[in-house]
Design a protein around this motif. Sequence first.
Motif, short mmCIF file in Angstrom:
data_model
loop_
_atom_site.label_atom_id
_atom_site.label_comp_id
_atom_site.label_asym_id
_atom_site.label_seq_id
_atom_site.Cartn_x
_atom_site.Cartn_y
_atom_site.Cartn_z
N GLU A 8 -16.24 -69.08 -92.63
CA GLU A 8 -14.77 -68.95 -92.49
C GLU A 8 -14.38 -67.74 -91.66
OE1 GLU A 8 -12.26 -71.08 -93.21
OE2 GLU A 8 -13.96 -72.40 -93.62
N LYS A 11 -14.85 -68.60 -88.03
CA LYS A 11 -13.80 -69.52 -87.59
C LYS A 11 -12.50 -68.77 -87.35
CE LYS A 11 -15.60 -73.52 -90.11
NZ LYS A 11 -15.36 -74.45 -91.21
N GLN A 12 -12.16 -67.86 -88.26
CA GLN A 12 -10.93 -67.08 -88.11
C GLN A 12 -11.00 -66.19 -86.88
OE1 GLN A 12 -10.38 -65.09 -91.84
NE2 GLN A 12 -9.45 -66.86 -92.83
#
Length: 88
Positions: A8, A11-12
């Motif tokens: 995550e 991805k961020q």
Amino acid sequence: MVEIILNENQKQEIALQIRDLINNEISRIKDTSNINNQEWFRKKEAIKYLRVSNVTFDKFRLAELPSHEVAGITLYNRHELDEFYLNH
């Protein structure tokens, strides 16, 4: 085909980098435009400034795009347009 698996945070970070690239390109394009010198726009000028269609601009208005009524004329502030556009 190769599959890339990202956590995550990765991805961020990629999303933030893409947003920064887009924002930088928008700024570059606006800086080359004479319309960038204006502080206030009527609807047609605001559409040109944001480089969106009339339909998209009307959707922005429905999404509470800030506007100001002066002597019966609806005006849009450049800084408010920028902030709204970047956040929607």
